[in-house]
Motif scaffolding. Sequence first.
Motif, PDB file in Angstrom:
ATOM      1  N   UNK A  97      -0.327  40.220  38.168  1.00  0.00           N
ATOM      2  CA  UNK A  97      -1.062  39.183  37.451  1.00  0.00           C
ATOM      3  C   UNK A  97      -1.772  39.854  36.285  1.00  0.00           C
ATOM      4  N   UNK A  98      -1.556  39.339  35.083  1.00  0.00           N
ATOM      5  CA  UNK A  98      -2.186  39.882  33.883  1.00  0.00           C
ATOM      6  C   UNK A  98      -3.023  38.768  33.259  1.00  0.00           C
ATOM      7  N   UNK A  99      -4.256  39.114  32.916  1.00  0.00           N
ATOM      8  CA  UNK A  99      -5.158  38.172  32.269  1.00  0.00           C
ATOM      9  C   UNK A  99      -5.441  38.661  30.857  1.00  0.00           C
ATOM     10  N   UNK A 100      -5.446  37.748  29.912  1.00  0.00           N
ATOM     11  CA  UNK A 100      -5.715  38.110  28.522  1.00  0.00           C
ATOM     12  C   UNK A 100      -6.699  37.104  27.929  1.00  0.00           C
ATOM     13  N   UNK A 101      -7.665  37.609  27.176  1.00  0.00           N
ATOM     14  CA  UNK A 101      -8.658  36.764  26.515  1.00  0.00           C
ATOM     15  C   UNK A 101      -8.343  36.698  25.019  1.00  0.00           C
ATOM     16  N   UNK A 102      -8.326  35.495  24.474  1.00  0.00           N
ATOM     17  CA  UNK A 102      -8.178  35.282  23.037  1.00  0.00           C
ATOM     18  C   UNK A 102      -9.479  34.669  22.539  1.00  0.00           C
ATOM     19  N   UNK A 103     -10.104  35.331  21.568  1.00  0.00           N
ATOM     20  CA  UNK A 103     -11.410  34.886  21.067  1.00  0.00           C
ATOM     21  C   UNK A 103     -11.317  33.772  20.025  1.00  0.00           C
ATOM     22  N   UNK A 104     -10.497  33.957  19.015  1.00  0.00           N
ATOM     23  CA  UNK A 104     -10.427  32.980  17.930  1.00  0.00           C
ATOM     24  C   UNK A 104      -9.344  31.949  18.221  1.00  0.00           C
ATOM     25  N   UNK A 105      -9.724  30.923  18.941  1.00  0.00           N
ATOM     26  CA  UNK A 105      -8.773  29.892  19.350  1.00  0.00           C
ATOM     27  C   UNK A 105      -8.835  28.735  18.369  1.00  0.00           C
ATOM     28  N   UNK A 106      -7.667  28.268  17.968  1.00  0.00           N
ATOM     29  CA  UNK A 106      -7.614  27.117  17.052  1.00  0.00           C
ATOM     30  C   UNK A 106      -8.138  25.870  17.751  1.00  0.00           C
ATOM     31  N   UNK A 107      -8.647  24.966  16.960  1.00  0.00           N
ATOM     32  CA  UNK A 107      -9.091  23.675  17.491  1.00  0.00           C
ATOM     33  C   UNK A 107      -7.858  22.882  17.934  1.00  0.00           C
TER      34      UNK A 107
ATOM     35  N   UNK B 247      -5.680  33.437  29.154  1.00  0.00           N
ATOM     36  CA  UNK B 247      -4.258  33.279  29.434  1.00  0.00           C
ATOM     37  C   UNK B 247      -3.915  34.118  30.651  1.00  0.00           C
ATOM     38  N   UNK B 248      -3.187  33.535  31.576  1.00  0.00           N
ATOM     39  CA  UNK B 248      -2.752  34.254  32.778  1.00  0.00           C
ATOM     40  C   UNK B 248      -1.231  34.311  32.796  1.00  0.00           C
ATOM     41  N   UNK B 249      -0.728  35.522  33.010  1.00  0.00           N
ATOM     42  CA  UNK B 249       0.697  35.760  33.233  1.00  0.00           C
ATOM     43  C   UNK B 249       0.830  36.152  34.695  1.00  0.00           C
ATOM     44  N   UNK B 250       1.550  35.368  35.468  1.00  0.00           N
ATOM     45  CA  UNK B 250       1.742  35.664  36.887  1.00  0.00           C
ATOM     46  C   UNK B 250       3.226  35.952  37.091  1.00  0.00           C
ATOM     47  N   UNK B 251       3.518  37.182  37.507  1.00  0.00           N
ATOM     48  CA  UNK B 251       4.897  37.644  37.678  1.00  0.00           C
ATOM     49  C   UNK B 251       5.304  37.552  39.143  1.00  0.00           C
ATOM     50  N   UNK B 252       6.565  37.153  39.376  1.00  0.00           N
ATOM     51  CA  UNK B 252       7.091  37.195  40.738  1.00  0.00           C
ATOM     52  C   UNK B 252       8.575  37.525  40.701  1.00  0.00           C
ATOM     53  N   UNK B 253       9.081  37.998  41.829  1.00  0.00           N
ATOM     54  CA  UNK B 253      10.426  38.577  41.913  1.00  0.00           C
ATOM     55  C   UNK B 253      11.546  37.545  41.924  1.00  0.00           C
ATOM     56  N   UNK B 254      11.377  36.481  42.723  1.00  0.00           N
ATOM     57  CA  UNK B 254      12.452  35.497  42.852  1.00  0.00           C
ATOM     58  C   UNK B 254      11.866  34.131  43.206  1.00  0.00           C
ATOM     59  N   UNK B 255      12.723  33.128  43.246  1.00  0.00           N
ATOM     60  CA  UNK B 255      12.259  31.750  43.413  1.00  0.00           C
ATOM     61  C   UNK B 255      11.599  31.487  44.756  1.00  0.00           C
ATOM     62  N   UNK B 256      11.873  32.320  45.763  1.00  0.00           N
ATOM     63  CA  UNK B 256      11.261  32.120  47.076  1.00  0.00           C
ATOM     64  C   UNK B 256      10.061  33.042  47.304  1.00  0.00           C
ATOM     65  N   UNK B 257       9.638  33.767  46.286  1.00  0.00           N
ATOM     66  CA  UNK B 257       8.496  34.681  46.436  1.00  0.00           C
ATOM     67  C   UNK B 257       7.256  33.926  46.901  1.00  0.00           C
TER      68      UNK B 257
END
Length: 167
Positions: free
Chosen positions: A32-42, A16-26
Amino acid sequence: MIVTIDVHYKTDYAKTVLLFFENWQSENPSNVVTHITKDVMEYEPGSFYKRELPCILNALQTVSLDAIEIIIIDGYIYVDNEGKYGLGGHLYEALDKKFPIIGVAKTSFQSNKDTVVEILRGESKNPLFVSAIGLDKEVAAMHVKNMYGNYRLPYLLKLMDQITKED
């Protein structure tokens, strides 16, 4: 602060990637934050959110939500014209309706034509399908249309997509 979120599924985990920005014209992300989830549902046909929502919520638990004004997801708020929730609607509820959610999808559904605004960006003849909850869909569509970038997909949404697919 605006955050756009996407999940990419690997063989034995989801990124999962969370990409943060300041405003609509950024032009560039502020974080940028990356997160790994191991037990993913089918994957369950017709209930995609059951697979993706836990990954998004896990990733959001790793950051402060205080500065977030709006969340953008790759997908839909509603999957039909009667208001049946898609991923965006379920995320809105899971976050206690605290944040407006904008859904940006690249393909259309025949069943939710009334809940989206089609926009054209750049030279593309293929629209993006913008939906929203907690915010007027026309306002959401205007924001997405005016995001930085010359192509169909705004630059920061394309960047997020690329980051999710990196190993």
